[in-house]
Design a protein around this motif. Structure first.
Motif, PDB file in Angstrom:
ATOM      1  N   LEU A  51       3.840  20.171  -3.052  1.00  0.00           N
ATOM      2  CA  LEU A  51       3.270  21.171  -3.954  1.00  0.00           C
ATOM      3  C   LEU A  51       4.182  21.401  -5.149  1.00  0.00           C
ATOM      4  CD1 LEU A  51       1.002  23.167  -4.494  1.00  0.00           C
ATOM      5  CD2 LEU A  51       2.220  24.831  -3.101  1.00  0.00           C
ATOM      6  N   ILE A  52       5.466  21.361  -4.912  1.00  0.00           N
ATOM      7  CA  ILE A  52       6.432  21.568  -5.994  1.00  0.00           C
ATOM      8  C   ILE A  52       6.294  20.473  -7.048  1.00  0.00           C
ATOM      9  CG2 ILE A  52       8.903  21.586  -6.539  1.00  0.00           C
ATOM     10  CD1 ILE A  52       9.242  22.904  -3.698  1.00  0.00           C
ATOM     11  N   ASP A  53       6.181  19.211  -6.604  1.00  0.00           N
ATOM     12  CA  ASP A  53       6.022  18.104  -7.549  1.00  0.00           C
ATOM     13  C   ASP A  53       4.672  18.169  -8.265  1.00  0.00           C
ATOM     14  OD1 ASP A  53       8.531  17.057  -7.046  1.00  0.00           O
ATOM     15  OD2 ASP A  53       7.808  15.731  -5.451  1.00  0.00           O
ATOM     16  N   LEU A  54       3.633  18.582  -7.544  1.00  0.00           N
ATOM     17  CA  LEU A  54       2.315  18.722  -8.172  1.00  0.00           C
ATOM     18  C   LEU A  54       2.358  19.769  -9.287  1.00  0.00           C
ATOM     19  CD1 LEU A  54      -0.048  18.700  -5.072  1.00  0.00           C
ATOM     20  CD2 LEU A  54       0.045  17.008  -6.881  1.00  0.00           C
ATOM     21  N   ILE A  55       2.992  20.881  -8.989  1.00  0.00           N
ATOM     22  CA  ILE A  55       3.060  21.954  -9.984  1.00  0.00           C
ATOM     23  C   ILE A  55       3.874  21.514 -11.194  1.00  0.00           C
ATOM     24  CG2 ILE A  55       4.033  24.262 -10.380  1.00  0.00           C
ATOM     25  CD1 ILE A  55       2.934  24.932  -7.548  1.00  0.00           C
ATOM     26  N   ARG A  56       4.967  20.814 -10.945  1.00  0.00           N
ATOM     27  CA  ARG A  56       5.773  20.299 -12.054  1.00  0.00           C
ATOM     28  C   ARG A  56       4.940  19.352 -12.922  1.00  0.00           C
ATOM     29  NH1 ARG A  56       9.974  18.018  -9.359  1.00  0.00           N
ATOM     30  NH2 ARG A  56      10.921  20.062  -9.190  1.00  0.00           N
ATOM     31  N   LEU A  57       4.175  18.470 -12.276  1.00  0.00           N
ATOM     32  CA  LEU A  57       3.360  17.505 -13.010  1.00  0.00           C
ATOM     33  C   LEU A  57       2.291  18.218 -13.843  1.00  0.00           C
ATOM     34  CD1 LEU A  57       2.525  14.600 -13.656  1.00  0.00           C
ATOM     35  CD2 LEU A  57       1.131  14.645 -11.587  1.00  0.00           C
ATOM     36  N   VAL A  58       1.578  19.163 -13.247  1.00  0.00           N
ATOM     37  CA  VAL A  58       0.516  19.867 -13.974  1.00  0.00           C
ATOM     38  C   VAL A  58       1.102  20.730 -15.089  1.00  0.00           C
ATOM     39  CG1 VAL A  58      -1.383  21.514 -13.749  1.00  0.00           C
ATOM     40  CG2 VAL A  58      -1.074  19.737 -12.026  1.00  0.00           C
ATOM     41  N   THR A  59       2.275  21.297 -14.862  1.00  0.00           N
ATOM     42  CA  THR A  59       2.942  22.066 -15.913  1.00  0.00           C
ATOM     43  C   THR A  59       3.318  21.157 -17.083  1.00  0.00           C
ATOM     44  OG1 THR A  59       3.777  23.633 -14.282  1.00  0.00           O
ATOM     45  CG2 THR A  59       4.908  23.590 -16.417  1.00  0.00           C
ATOM     46  N   ASP A  60       3.827  19.969 -16.769  1.00  0.00           N
ATOM     47  CA  ASP A  60       4.147  18.994 -17.821  1.00  0.00           C
ATOM     48  C   ASP A  60       2.886  18.593 -18.594  1.00  0.00           C
ATOM     49  OD1 ASP A  60       6.790  19.086 -17.058  1.00  0.00           O
ATOM     50  OD2 ASP A  60       6.744  17.178 -15.967  1.00  0.00           O
ATOM     51  N   LEU A  61       1.776  18.421 -17.875  1.00  0.00           N
ATOM     52  CA  LEU A  61       0.516  18.087 -18.553  1.00  0.00           C
ATOM     53  C   LEU A  61       0.127  19.212 -19.513  1.00  0.00           C
ATOM     54  CD1 LEU A  61      -1.602  16.620 -15.598  1.00  0.00           C
ATOM     55  CD2 LEU A  61      -0.589  15.351 -17.507  1.00  0.00           C
ATOM     56  N   GLY A  62       0.257  20.458 -19.058  1.00  0.00           N
ATOM     57  CA  GLY A  62      -0.072  21.598 -19.909  1.00  0.00           C
ATOM     58  C   GLY A  62       0.780  21.637 -21.162  1.00  0.00           C
ATOM     59  N   ALA A  63       2.054  21.296 -21.023  1.00  0.00           N
ATOM     60  CA  ALA A  63       2.949  21.265 -22.186  1.00  0.00           C
ATOM     61  C   ALA A  63       2.511  20.191 -23.184  1.00  0.00           C
ATOM     62  CB  ALA A  63       4.385  21.018 -21.740  1.00  0.00           C
ATOM     63  N   ARG A  64       1.861  19.151 -22.673  1.00  0.00           N
ATOM     64  CA  ARG A  64       1.335  18.080 -23.546  1.00  0.00           C
ATOM     65  C   ARG A  64      -0.079  18.384 -24.019  1.00  0.00           C
ATOM     66  NH1 ARG A  64       1.812  12.843 -19.965  1.00  0.00           N
ATOM     67  NH2 ARG A  64       0.437  12.109 -21.623  1.00  0.00           N
ATOM     68  N   GLN A  65      -0.594  19.569 -23.687  1.00  0.00           N
ATOM     69  CA  GLN A  65      -1.961  19.998 -24.020  1.00  0.00           C
ATOM     70  C   GLN A  65      -3.007  19.134 -23.338  1.00  0.00           C
ATOM     71  OE1 GLN A  65      -2.048  20.112 -28.288  1.00  0.00           O
ATOM     72  NE2 GLN A  65      -0.717  21.902 -28.367  1.00  0.00           N
ATOM     73  N   VAL A  66      -2.695  18.717 -22.108  1.00  0.00           N
ATOM     74  CA  VAL A  66      -3.624  17.942 -21.289  1.00  0.00           C
ATOM     75  C   VAL A  66      -4.077  18.855 -20.153  1.00  0.00           C
ATOM     76  CG1 VAL A  66      -3.850  15.958 -19.735  1.00  0.00           C
ATOM     77  CG2 VAL A  66      -2.537  15.735 -21.852  1.00  0.00           C
ATOM     78  N   GLU A  67      -5.381  18.919 -19.921  1.00  0.00           N
ATOM     79  CA  GLU A  67      -5.929  19.748 -18.851  1.00  0.00           C
ATOM     80  C   GLU A  67      -5.893  18.970 -17.534  1.00  0.00           C
ATOM     81  OE1 GLU A  67      -6.464  22.804 -19.344  1.00  0.00           O
ATOM     82  OE2 GLU A  67      -6.588  22.857 -21.523  1.00  0.00           O
ATOM     83  N   PHE A  68      -6.067  19.690 -16.441  1.00  0.00           N
ATOM     84  CA  PHE A  68      -6.066  19.079 -15.104  1.00  0.00           C
ATOM     85  C   PHE A  68      -7.264  19.595 -14.324  1.00  0.00           C
ATOM     86  CE2 PHE A  68      -4.991  19.527 -10.594  1.00  0.00           C
ATOM     87  CZ  PHE A  68      -4.852  18.184 -10.265  1.00  0.00           C
TER      88      PHE A  68
END
Length: 190
Positions: free
Chosen positions: A72-89
């Motif tokens: 879950l920690i890695d998933l959250i990090r990945l989705v947070t990184d996507l958000g910083a790139r303005q990419v939705e999940f």
């Protein structure tokens, strides 16, 4: 603005058909895959290609969260990184969609639970170490100098062999010999 899918199965015997059909039905223009790769492994060629392809305003779509990763920690990090790139999940099975306010709320709740889990693990680890110290147990590795001195004395006094010292410390016998030569050199210089 594209929807790009990612699908993964852990073994080569498993089939991607269910995930691919769901991702295509959701409107994904392209889908990258990994087959026979564990979710615990974040070095996945299909995932890397997916992440490289995503541009601002795109959406990464997975069939289920566990297809993206196990932690879950890695998933959250990945989705947070996507958000910083303005990419939705978007996760189809869990109905998480970060482009909606409800999806962002659910994602933030998951992030808060992951942070809580990390702090609990840290607290339990610290409590376990304190309890072990209170029982007189040594925590961590022995200092290298102490190991060297103990090994050298045991070998010089003939109470043990180089092989036994290597086994005791979990190292190769040649490493013991190199260490002994190094400590004799230090004694001669010092």
């Amino acid at each position: 603005m594209e929807m790009i899918g990612y699908a993964r199965v852990s073994t080569s015997e498993q089939n991607l058909d269910l995930q691919l059909a769901a991702l295509q039905a959701a409107g994904c223009s392209r889908v990258h895959t990994d087959q026979g790769i564990s979710g615990a492994d974040f070095e996945r060629p299909g995932l890397a290609a997916t992440l490289d392809e995503l541009c601002p305003d795109d959406t990464l779509v997975v069939w289920r969260l566990d297809r993206l990763g196990r932690s879950l920690i890695d998933l959250i990090r990945l989705v947070t990184d996507l958000g910083a790139r303005q990419v939705e999940f978007r996760s189809l099975s869990e109905a998480i969609d970060t482009s909606s306010s409800g999806g962002r709320l659910l994602f933030h709740l998951l992030a808060a639970m992951a942070e809580f889990e990390r702090s609990l693990i840290s607290e339990r680890t610290k409590a376990g170490m304190a309890a072990a110290r209170a029982r007189g147990c040594r925590i961590g590795r022995r200092p290298a100098m102490t190991q060297r001195q103990e090994a050298r004395l045991a070998i010089e006094h003939g109470t043990t062999s180089i092989e036994a010292v290597a086994t005791q410390y979990g190292i190769h016998p040649r490493t013991v010999l190199r260490t002994l030569k190094g400590s004799r050199h230090e004694d001669a210089v010092g």
